[in-house]
Enzyme design. Sequence first.
Site, PDB file in Angstrom:
ATOM      1  N   LYS A  68       0.878  -1.090   0.024  1.00 52.33           N
ATOM      2  CA  LYS A  68      -0.117   0.008   0.156  1.00 52.33           C
ATOM      3  C   LYS A  68       1.032   1.306  -0.065  1.00 52.33           C
ATOM      4  CE  LYS A  68      -3.894   2.055   0.406  1.00 52.33           C
ATOM      5  NZ  LYS A  68      -3.696   3.155  -0.414  1.00 52.33           N
ATOM      6  N   LYS A  92       5.335   1.978   8.504  1.00 49.20           N
ATOM      7  CA  LYS A  92       4.397   2.856   8.912  1.00 49.20           C
ATOM      8  C   LYS A  92       3.150   1.840   9.332  1.00 49.20           C
ATOM      9  CE  LYS A  92       3.777   6.286   6.943  1.00 49.20           C
ATOM     10  NZ  LYS A  92       3.423   7.384   5.690  1.00 49.20           N
ATOM     11  N   LYS A 104       5.016   2.328  -3.131  1.00 47.31           N
ATOM     12  CA  LYS A 104       5.166   3.634  -3.534  1.00 47.31           C
ATOM     13  C   LYS A 104       5.289   3.589  -4.829  1.00 47.31           C
ATOM     14  CE  LYS A 104       4.664   7.476  -0.937  1.00 47.31           C
ATOM     15  NZ  LYS A 104       3.798   7.694  -0.166  1.00 47.31           N
ATOM     16  N   THR A 188      -4.537  12.690   6.974  1.00 47.18           N
ATOM     17  CA  THR A 188      -2.861  12.729   7.242  1.00 47.18           C
ATOM     18  C   THR A 188      -2.615  13.817   8.285  1.00 47.18           C
ATOM     19  OG1 THR A 188      -2.288  12.339   5.079  1.00 47.18           O
ATOM     20  CG2 THR A 188      -0.894  13.442   6.542  1.00 47.18           C
ATOM     21  N   ASN A 219      -1.697  19.660   1.897  1.00 43.51           N
ATOM     22  CA  ASN A 219      -2.950  19.041   2.669  1.00 43.51           C
ATOM     23  C   ASN A 219      -2.777  18.520   4.080  1.00 43.51           C
ATOM     24  OD1 ASN A 219      -4.371  16.035   3.105  1.00 43.51           O
ATOM     25  ND2 ASN A 219      -5.841  17.405   1.818  1.00 43.51           N
ATOM     26  N   SER A 356      -6.960   5.327   4.241  1.00 41.56           N
ATOM     27  CA  SER A 356      -7.148   4.556   3.272  1.00 41.56           C
ATOM     28  C   SER A 356      -7.399   3.248   3.249  1.00 41.56           C
ATOM     29  CB  SER A 356      -5.633   4.704   2.268  1.00 41.56           C
ATOM     30  OG  SER A 356      -5.555   5.925   1.641  1.00 41.56           O
TER      31      SER A 356
END
Length: 427
Positions: A68, A92, A104, A188, A219, A356
């Site tokens: 992810k 993470k 990524k 986030t 953001n 997500s």
Amino acid sequence: MSTDVFSDALNRVKQIGESADVSPEIIEGLMHPKATMTASLPVRMDDGSTKHFTGYRCQYNNVLGPTKGGIRYHPDVSLEEVQALALWMTIKCAVVGLPYGGGKGGVIVDPKHLSPMELERLSRSYVRAMADFIGPQTDIPAPDVYTNARIMGWMADEYEAIKRVKAPGVITGKPVRLGGSLGRDDATGRGAYLCVLELAKKKGLNPAETTVAVQGFGNGGYHAVRLLQDAGYKVVAISDSQGGIYSDNGFDVNSIYQEKQRSRRVRAVYCEHSVCELVDHKSISNEELLELDVDILIPAALEGVITAKNAANIKAKYIVEVANGPIESDADPIIDEKGIVVIPDVLANAGGVTVSYFEWAQNRAGYAWTLEEVHQRLEHIMQKSFADVWELTESENRSMRDAAYTVAMRRIGQGIEAHGTRDYFNS
């Protein structure tokens, strides 16, 4: 950003892993990305010409679940950066207990120089190149730097056209009407905000007496300081890629954000309805912002902004890493020696991947959650993850970064050990 960002990320894993008494087999496994794809992306430009852009996708580690991670559009994207980001995402996801590994993606491009239609063609070209590499049960992309919900919608649509199926779970961060989750837009920043609230409980911080500076007003940075201001914290400095502003009296975060949407600049203004007026302030550089005497510093831009060269000049008491990798590994000892508490990126900015995950779960179940449910579940995960890291920080006298990495590597290690390690087979 360091040109050797991946080596720096590996160095941190090795150093922390060895001091945390993690099996060498587990550390060695984290030294090598599982698979990386590089692709040339042909795009028909508005003038009729064809340009080729380079795109990457890294699936770093899938021990705990499908990989992810976001896709970023930036001129400085490189293979090494994508691999480093995928490694950090692996850590993470394990820190916050998600059933994911890390991935990524990125494209070497300045999206500001593309028209909306060129941007759509590029996004669809990326998915055409990666269609057999990604999937809702193998590798799930999401937005990152200079990508957004609309771009994710284009990508999901292209994947479904290629595969001839409806597969909303292939990509997260989509528009809500295309299967996106409520609460993803500020996730986030909200995750970082929740970490600050937990830190405040541990350290007895009084919001009204706590000053905050944020480097990066995208953001993540915007939503983090917006929520902190709403909770009574004093935001005294804000910057973006063009520079920053500072005022002892603090700023109205929403006014500055509103002005940035209008003028594309961070300007010291206070707005009431559609009328904005300039307020007293000092113009500062991004470098100067990092060295301000504030309580909480939030680096929310790109990697490697705090290095061994400027770490000694950092005066903040607490650093909350909303960006990925804003502190290079060689700066860690200097920061630790100064007694600065760092909430590391692998915890502080995990709100995005957590929501997500919620979106992916909703897509698979075919059932949408309310905004209140999303916020409650995010708060539960962030509070528990902070507590897990803090407990290890206290019990083993570690920095929060070392503790977070240790939590993650031990969880990944448990997954590896379930299949058997050298010790098992030699016993």
